[in-house]
Design a protein around this motif. Structure first.
Motif, PDB file in Angstrom:
ATOM      1  N   SER A 102       0.842  -1.196   0.000  1.00 43.72           N
ATOM      2  CA  SER A 102       0.000   0.000   0.000  1.00 43.72           C
ATOM      3  C   SER A 102       0.882   1.253   0.000  1.00 43.72           C
ATOM      4  N   LYS A 103       0.823   1.978  -1.116  1.00 43.19           N
ATOM      5  CA  LYS A 103       1.635   3.207  -1.214  1.00 43.19           C
ATOM      6  C   LYS A 103       1.087   4.255  -0.250  1.00 43.19           C
ATOM      7  N   ILE A 104      -0.206   4.156   0.079  1.00 38.37           N
ATOM      8  CA  ILE A 104      -0.775   5.115   1.038  1.00 38.37           C
ATOM      9  C   ILE A 104      -0.257   4.799   2.438  1.00 38.37           C
ATOM     10  N   THR A 140       2.878  16.319 -12.449  1.00 35.17           N
ATOM     11  CA  THR A 140       2.525  15.775 -11.152  1.00 35.17           C
ATOM     12  C   THR A 140       2.476  14.249 -11.295  1.00 35.17           C
ATOM     13  N   VAL A 141       2.468  13.550 -10.169  1.00 36.32           N
ATOM     14  CA  VAL A 141       2.563  12.089 -10.239  1.00 36.32           C
ATOM     15  C   VAL A 141       1.314  11.475  -9.616  1.00 36.32           C
ATOM     16  N   ILE A 142       0.686  10.558 -10.363  1.00 37.86           N
ATOM     17  CA  ILE A 142      -0.523   9.883  -9.879  1.00 37.86           C
ATOM     18  C   ILE A 142      -0.154   8.431  -9.624  1.00 37.86           C
ATOM     19  N   LYS A 143      -0.449   7.934  -8.420  1.00 37.11           N
ATOM     20  CA  LYS A 143      -0.063   6.556  -8.097  1.00 37.11           C
ATOM     21  C   LYS A 143      -1.246   5.765  -7.559  1.00 37.11           C
ATOM     22  N   ALA A 144      -1.425   4.563  -8.099  1.00 37.52           N
ATOM     23  CA  ALA A 144      -2.416   3.639  -7.546  1.00 37.52           C
ATOM     24  C   ALA A 144      -1.891   3.161  -6.195  1.00 37.52           C
ATOM     25  N   GLY A 152       1.936   1.263 -11.792  1.00 38.13           N
ATOM     26  CA  GLY A 152       0.963   2.050 -11.051  1.00 38.13           C
ATOM     27  C   GLY A 152       1.332   3.503 -10.823  1.00 38.13           C
ATOM     28  N   ALA A 153       2.443   3.983 -11.410  1.00 36.28           N
ATOM     29  CA  ALA A 153       2.808   5.397 -11.237  1.00 36.28           C
ATOM     30  C   ALA A 153       2.789   6.080 -12.601  1.00 36.28           C
ATOM     31  N   VAL A 154       2.044   7.176 -12.700  1.00 38.59           N
ATOM     32  CA  VAL A 154       1.953   7.895 -13.972  1.00 38.59           C
ATOM     33  C   VAL A 154       2.457   9.317 -13.758  1.00 38.59           C
ATOM     34  N   ILE A 184      -1.811  11.548  -5.142  1.00 42.04           N
ATOM     35  CA  ILE A 184      -1.326  12.530  -6.123  1.00 42.04           C
ATOM     36  C   ILE A 184      -0.141  13.196  -5.468  1.00 42.04           C
ATOM     37  N   GLU A 185       1.026  13.072  -6.111  1.00 42.48           N
ATOM     38  CA  GLU A 185       2.204  13.577  -5.403  1.00 42.48           C
ATOM     39  C   GLU A 185       3.085  14.488  -6.225  1.00 42.48           C
ATOM     40  N   GLU A 186       3.844  15.256  -5.490  1.00 38.72           N
ATOM     41  CA  GLU A 186       4.785  16.227  -6.035  1.00 38.72           C
ATOM     42  C   GLU A 186       5.792  15.500  -6.932  1.00 38.72           C
ATOM     43  N   PHE A 187       6.097  16.101  -8.072  1.00 38.16           N
ATOM     44  CA  PHE A 187       7.097  15.544  -8.982  1.00 38.16           C
ATOM     45  C   PHE A 187       8.487  15.934  -8.490  1.00 38.16           C
ATOM     46  N   LEU A 188       9.323  14.938  -8.303  1.00 39.02           N
ATOM     47  CA  LEU A 188      10.692  15.200  -7.840  1.00 39.02           C
ATOM     48  C   LEU A 188      11.650  14.985  -8.996  1.00 39.02           C
ATOM     49  N   SER A 189      12.810  15.657  -8.950  1.00 40.32           N
ATOM     50  CA  SER A 189      13.795  15.323  -9.980  1.00 40.32           C
ATOM     51  C   SER A 189      15.168  15.142  -9.367  1.00 40.32           C
ATOM     52  N   PRO A 191      18.895  12.220  -9.843  1.00 40.65           N
ATOM     53  CA  PRO A 191      19.242  10.836 -10.177  1.00 40.65           C
ATOM     54  C   PRO A 191      18.533   9.855  -9.247  1.00 40.65           C
ATOM     55  N   GLU A 192      18.125   8.712  -9.821  1.00 38.79           N
ATOM     56  CA  GLU A 192      17.484   7.666  -9.025  1.00 38.79           C
ATOM     57  C   GLU A 192      18.496   6.606  -8.629  1.00 38.79           C
ATOM     58  N   VAL A 193      18.341   6.103  -7.424  1.00 38.06           N
ATOM     59  CA  VAL A 193      19.235   5.054  -6.919  1.00 38.06           C
ATOM     60  C   VAL A 193      18.382   3.967  -6.285  1.00 38.06           C
ATOM     61  N   HIS A 213      17.195   0.742 -15.324  1.00 35.69           N
ATOM     62  CA  HIS A 213      16.897   1.475 -16.558  1.00 35.69           C
ATOM     63  C   HIS A 213      15.490   1.053 -16.947  1.00 35.69           C
ATOM     64  N   LYS A 214      14.504   1.850 -16.501  1.00 35.94           N
ATOM     65  CA  LYS A 214      13.108   1.382 -16.559  1.00 35.94           C
ATOM     66  C   LYS A 214      12.446   1.566 -17.919  1.00 35.94           C
ATOM     67  N   ARG A 215      12.916   2.546 -18.688  1.00 30.37           N
ATOM     68  CA  ARG A 215      12.227   2.816 -19.957  1.00 30.37           C
ATOM     69  C   ARG A 215      12.641   1.805 -21.014  1.00 30.37           C
ATOM     70  N   VAL A 281      12.558   9.326  -0.517  1.00 29.80           N
ATOM     71  CA  VAL A 281      12.048   8.002  -0.877  1.00 29.80           C
ATOM     72  C   VAL A 281      10.988   8.150  -1.964  1.00 29.80           C
ATOM     73  N   ILE A 282      11.201   7.434  -3.076  1.00 23.47           N
ATOM     74  CA  ILE A 282      10.209   7.366  -4.150  1.00 23.47           C
ATOM     75  C   ILE A 282       9.284   6.183  -3.876  1.00 23.47           C
ATOM     76  N   GLU A 283       9.874   5.085  -3.451  1.00 18.28           N
ATOM     77  CA  GLU A 283       9.064   3.904  -3.137  1.00 18.28           C
ATOM     78  C   GLU A 283       9.863   2.953  -2.263  1.00 18.28           C
ATOM     79  N   TYR A 284       9.117   2.141  -1.517  1.00 13.92           N
ATOM     80  CA  TYR A 284       9.704   1.000  -0.818  1.00 13.92           C
ATOM     81  C   TYR A 284       9.232  -0.262  -1.530  1.00 13.92           C
TER      82      TYR A 284
HETATM   83  P1  AMP Z   1       7.047   3.672  -8.526  1.00 11.16           P
HETATM   84  O1  AMP Z   1       5.961   2.816  -9.123  1.00 11.16           O
HETATM   85  O2  AMP Z   1       6.659   4.400  -7.295  1.00 11.16           O
HETATM   86  O3  AMP Z   1       8.326   2.896  -8.425  1.00 11.16           O
HETATM   87  O4  AMP Z   1       7.415   4.743  -9.622  1.00 11.16           O
HETATM   88  C1  AMP Z   1       7.914   4.375 -10.895  1.00 11.16           C
HETATM   89  C2  AMP Z   1       8.841   5.449 -11.410  1.00 11.16           C
HETATM   90  O5  AMP Z   1       8.132   6.675 -11.533  1.00 11.16           O
HETATM   91  C3  AMP Z   1      10.004   5.748 -10.490  1.00 11.16           C
HETATM   92  O6  AMP Z   1      11.078   4.893 -10.677  1.00 11.16           O
HETATM   93  C4  AMP Z   1      10.323   7.182 -10.854  1.00 11.16           C
HETATM   94  O7  AMP Z   1      11.126   7.211 -12.014  1.00 11.16           O
HETATM   95  C5  AMP Z   1       8.979   7.753 -11.198  1.00 11.16           C
HETATM   96  N1  AMP Z   1       8.423   8.481 -10.029  1.00 11.16           N
HETATM   97  C6  AMP Z   1       7.682   7.985  -9.029  1.00 11.16           C
HETATM   98  N2  AMP Z   1       7.359   8.936  -8.134  1.00 11.16           N
HETATM   99  C7  AMP Z   1       7.909  10.083  -8.572  1.00 11.16           C
HETATM  100  C8  AMP Z   1       7.938  11.426  -8.118  1.00 11.16           C
HETATM  101  N3  AMP Z   1       7.302  11.804  -6.992  1.00 11.16           N
HETATM  102  N4  AMP Z   1       8.600  12.338  -8.852  1.00 11.16           N
HETATM  103  C9  AMP Z   1       9.233  11.984  -9.995  1.00 11.16           C
HETATM  104  N5  AMP Z   1       9.233  10.751 -10.494  1.00 11.16           N
HETATM  105  C10 AMP Z   1       8.591   9.786  -9.807  1.00 11.16           C
END
Ligand code: AMP
Ligand code: GLY
Length: 424
Positions: A102-104, A140-144, A152-154, A184-189, A191-193, A213-215, A281-284
């Motif tokens: 649960s991302k929430i 902005t970022v929309i997540k299920a 689930g992240a757009v 609905i979350e703030e867009f961050l920028s 490098p991702e690790v 390298h997700k794309r 943290v973008i995700e756990y």
């Molecule tokens: P997630 O499903 O949470 O892993 O998100 C998938 C991808 O979406 C991540 O690896 C990031 O590249 C991008 N992403 C998720 N949340 C954000 C955010 N708040 N700001 C910018 N990019 C994000």
């Protein structure tokens, strides 16, 4: 010792090969495994989400230890079920796996305990979400809320895209119940690790850092995929950043889970973004990443089973986990068309691998002794070397020796990391 591994992707193949380095391991069962894993484990066609089937298998085959690596069975509570019948497991129980399920939940955990993450709002009603979108800053970022196969992240660049994402998740329910609630979350920028860590609920020992390298296409263009390749270590993750993450993110997360009565034992994956305001943290994830495990585990010097047993028994120490100084690269060979429509059933020919080379099979089946493609991501070609450019060169050289029709790969795995190293 007999080990049961639940799952059937490239990550599980990497886990199985690492477990096999321990000479006490006499047998490995994989449920369901795949045609390539069959070279290293006994595979049985029981799905990772068939909890009853797995429990029945464990009663029959009496494994001494079980490793659960995919997200669904962890979130569904497979570890609880197996422990109930006396099978010791590596992997979090259901009440801790919710950190990915649960991302929430995870967002509220971070907010409550002051762990740095993107600002966000929760919606259970599509009209309220759409109203909020009127005054959002874009992108902005929309997540299920729930599991959505990594899709689930757009990232919505404007209100039209955001409205479509909300409608698809909440009204059309493209991810089923996972989209009943959205963030609905703030867009961050930045490098991702990816940092995978072992934790027994007290001690956290980070593994070597990595970069996914997700794309689907070169230069990070095209659709999001499960991951087209990885490198380790991630050059953006300096010692200074590591120290800050341990202090502000890793330890606080483990302490927060304890305080909530949700002790996390297993592999806790921190998806981080190194923003101008520090790491966030973008995700756990409640498990090894795929294809992060394919570069991290080949660099592990210590014995994986010994670490996993210590994690399960709550006696993990830092000195149990040692990594090689070198680097690793994994190039995914996929079926052309992935992550959308693709054909399968093409015969795969694999070369012998040398020292520091590995092929981890993800989507393949054995038919009359022939290995045939059977998935989007077919396999990962992995190489280690003293330096990152050496590892990349060796991984691509290994790819050249692997053949199947309809194959597709990215040509630039590790290129961004090399650029970061040269600019440092
Ligand atoms: P997630 O499903 O949470 O892993 O998100 C998938 C991808 O979406 C991540 O690896 C990031 O590249 C991008 N992403 C998720 N949340 C954000 C955010 N708040 N700001 C910018 N990019 C994000
Ligand atoms: N490679 C990203 C993940 O496993 O979630």
């Amino acid at each position: 010792m007999k080990i049961l591994v639940v799952g059937g992707g490239g990550r599980e193949h990497a886990v199985i090969k690492a477990l096999k380095r321990n000479s006490n391991v006499t047998k490995i069962y994989a449920l369901p495994g795949n045609g390539g894993i069959a070279a290293d484990a006994e595979c049985y066609p029981i799905k990772a989400t068939d909890l009853d089937g797995i429990v029945a298998f464990a009663i029959d085959h009496k494994p001494d230890f079980c490793v659960v690596t995919p997200d669904d069975p962890l979130v569904m509570g497979l570890v609880d079920r197996l422990e109930e019948i006396g099978v010791p497991c590596f992997g979090p129980r259901k009440n801790a796996a919710i950190i990915e399920g649960s991302k929430i939940f995870s967002k509220q955990l971070m907010q409550k305990w002051g762990i740095p993450t993107a600002a966000s709002a929760v919606f259970t009603d599509p009209f309220a979400a759409e109203k909020f979108l009127l005054n959002c800053k874009y992108p902005t970022v929309i997540k299920a809320d729930g599991l959505a196969l990594g899709k689930g992240a757009v990232i919505a660049h404007n209100i039209e895209e955001a409205e479509i994402a909300v409608k698809e998740m909440m009204v059309d329910k493209v991810f089923g119940d996972s989209g009943a609630r959205v963030l609905i979350e703030e867009f961050l920028s930045g490098p991702e690790v990816s940092v995978l860590s072992f934790t027994d609920g007290n001690t956290v020992v980070p593994m070597v850092s990595s970069m996914d390298h997700k794309r689907a296409l070169d230069n990070d263009e095209g659709l999001n995929t499960g991951g087209m390749g990885t490198i380790a270590p991630n050059p953006y993750y300096t010692e200074e950043v590591a120290k800050e993450c341990m202090q502000k993110i890793f330890m606080p997360t483990v302490r927060a889970m304890n305080a909530e009565g949700r002790v996390f034992r297993g592999c806790l994956y921190f998806g981080l973004m190194l923003t101008a305001d520090g790491p966030k943290v973008i995700e756990y994830n409640c498990r090894f990443g795929d294809p992060e495990a394919q570069v991290v585990l080949p660099l592990l010097k210590s014995d994986l089973l010994t670490i996993m047993q210590a994690v399960r028994e709550g006696r993990l120490t830092e000195d149990m986990v040692k990594f090689e100084d070198g680097a690793a690269c994994c190039v995914i060979l996929a079926s052309k068309g992935y992550p959308q429509k693709y054909d399968t059933g093409y015969e795969i020919s694999l070369p012998d691998t040398g020292d520091g080379e590995d092929i981890f099979v993800a989507g393949a089946k054995l038919v009359d002794g022939k290995l045939l493609t059977a998935g989007g991501r077919v396999l990962g070609a992995v190489a280690t070397a003293g330096t990152l450019d050496g590892a990349i060169e060796r991984a691509y050289a290994l790819v050249e020796k692997i053949h199947f029709d309809n194959a597709y790969m990215r040509r630039d795995i590790g290129a961004r990391a090399l650029k970061a190293i040269s600019e440092a």
